[in-house]
Design a protein around this motif. Structure first.
Motif, short mmCIF file in Angstrom:
data_model
loop_
_atom_site.label_atom_id
_atom_site.label_comp_id
_atom_site.label_asym_id
_atom_site.label_seq_id
_atom_site.Cartn_x
_atom_site.Cartn_y
_atom_site.Cartn_z
N LEU A 192 0.87 -1.32 -0.03
CA LEU A 192 0.37 0.24 -0.14
C LEU A 192 0.75 1.09 -0.27
CD1 LEU A 192 -2.68 1.45 -0.12
CD2 LEU A 192 -2.71 0.68 2.43
N ILE A 193 0.66 1.79 -1.34
CA ILE A 193 1.91 3.09 -1.12
C ILE A 193 0.88 4.33 -0.58
CG2 ILE A 193 3.35 1.00 -2.52
CD1 ILE A 193 1.93 3.09 -4.90
N ASP A 194 1.48 5.37 -1.28
CA ASP A 194 1.79 7.07 -0.85
C ASP A 194 0.46 7.45 0.30
OD1 ASP A 194 2.47 7.42 -3.92
OD2 ASP A 194 1.52 6.88 -4.85
N THR A 232 11.92 8.11 0.95
CA THR A 232 12.28 8.86 1.86
C THR A 232 12.35 10.82 -0.04
OG1 THR A 232 14.54 8.71 0.49
CG2 THR A 232 14.25 8.39 2.90
N GLU A 233 11.92 10.29 -0.53
CA GLU A 233 11.98 11.19 -1.85
C GLU A 233 10.69 11.34 -1.20
OE1 GLU A 233 12.70 9.23 -5.47
OE2 GLU A 233 15.19 8.60 -4.96
N THR A 234 9.59 10.84 -1.46
CA THR A 234 8.28 11.72 -1.28
C THR A 234 7.83 11.66 0.07
OG1 THR A 234 6.96 9.07 -1.48
CG2 THR A 234 7.65 10.55 -3.62
#
Length: 276
Positions: A192-194, A232-234
């Motif tokens: 489950l992303i974002d 770490t990027e988003t």
């Protein structure tokens, strides 16, 4: 014939003894109620055991029919469940009226892949049964996938174990949404992303469908959070979710038909086109 006659002569004494024994037992049983009841009870016990074994065999061979019947009953119950605003609330008598937004079609998996990046299932129901593309597919444990293609009697399902799959889902406790995908590695886990960093999530929390599409109703089980990663990027969470479903062992499934989906999709497309 001569051999039979010779056998009778050679064993005449034994045969006579057996004949007299049978005659005496018959007369004894007929003339004494106790002996008669004992024999009847013994016969009933023996025939009862035989009938019981026959019934076990018949039951075994009728298991498929019974399973299909139970699956149809489950489909009817799931139709009621999916039409509830709150699937955890108690059903009231009046709430059973007018269930026409969501319908459920029962089917069975006849082919299933789960060990390649793009996995599909095949079910033994198609357009003749009312199945169309982009319908959600679930079973008793949770989500399975989305209808990809149909023929008159069959349909292929885009499995949740497909790197092209993307399903709206949420953490049930905190109600924070994300996109459910598969990284193509382990058949027992999806991601489950974002999920926003402000979401309060922990290992063991339940993940369910979000209900922000016409494909799946809200709160259908998906799995539980196994690990939590920070992108770490988003600056969003990526949650490793252990599926409730054993995607390697599927049989009966249920196809969800939202009768309002055509109207909703048409309106959304017209809105997007008007703003282009």
């Amino acid at each position: 014939m001569q051999q039979i006659i010779n056998f009778i002569f050679k064993n005449s004494t034994r045969l006579l003894f057996l004949l007299l024994l049978i005659t005496s037992l018959t007369l004894t049983i007929q003339s004494h109620s106790y002996h008669r009841s004992t024999v009847v009870n013994s016969a009933n016990s023996a025939t009862g055991s035989i009938y019981e074994e026959i019934n076990k065999v018949n039951t075994y061979f009728s298991l498929k029919e019974q399973n299909d019947k139970l699956a149809r009953e489950n489909a009817s119950l799931r139709k009621i469940l999916f039409n509830q605003k709150d699937s955890t609330s108690t059903l009231k008598k009046d709430s059973l009226k007018g269930y026409d937004k969501i319908d459920v079609i029962q089917s069975r998996v006849i082919n299933n892949s789960y060990n390649v990046p793009e996995n599909y299932l095949t079910i033994n129901s198609g357009s003749l049964q009312g199945i169309k593309e982009d319908m959600g597919v679930v079973n008793s444990q949770g989500i399975v996938g989305i209808v990809e293609k149909t023929s008159p009697r069959y349909a292929t399902i885009l499995s949740v174990l497909n790197i092209k799959s993307q399903i709206n889902a949420k953490v049930k406790k905190s109600n924070h949404f994300g996109s459910l995908i598969w990284d193509g590695k382990n058949a027992g886990y999806v991601q489950l992303i974002d999920v926003p960093r402000l979401a309060s999530v922990k290992k063991g929390d339940t993940v369910v469908t979000g209900g922000r599409s016409t494909i799946f109703p809200e709160n259908i089980p998906v799995g539980i959070i196994d690990k939590i990663y920070t992108d770490t990027e988003t600056n969003y969470f990526t949650l490793k979710v252990r599926l409730f479903n054993d995607m390697t062992n599927l049989n009966h499934v249920y196809i969800i038909t939202n009768k309002e989906s055509a109207e909703i999709n048409k309106l959304e497309k017209e809105t997007i086109k008007a703003n282009e």
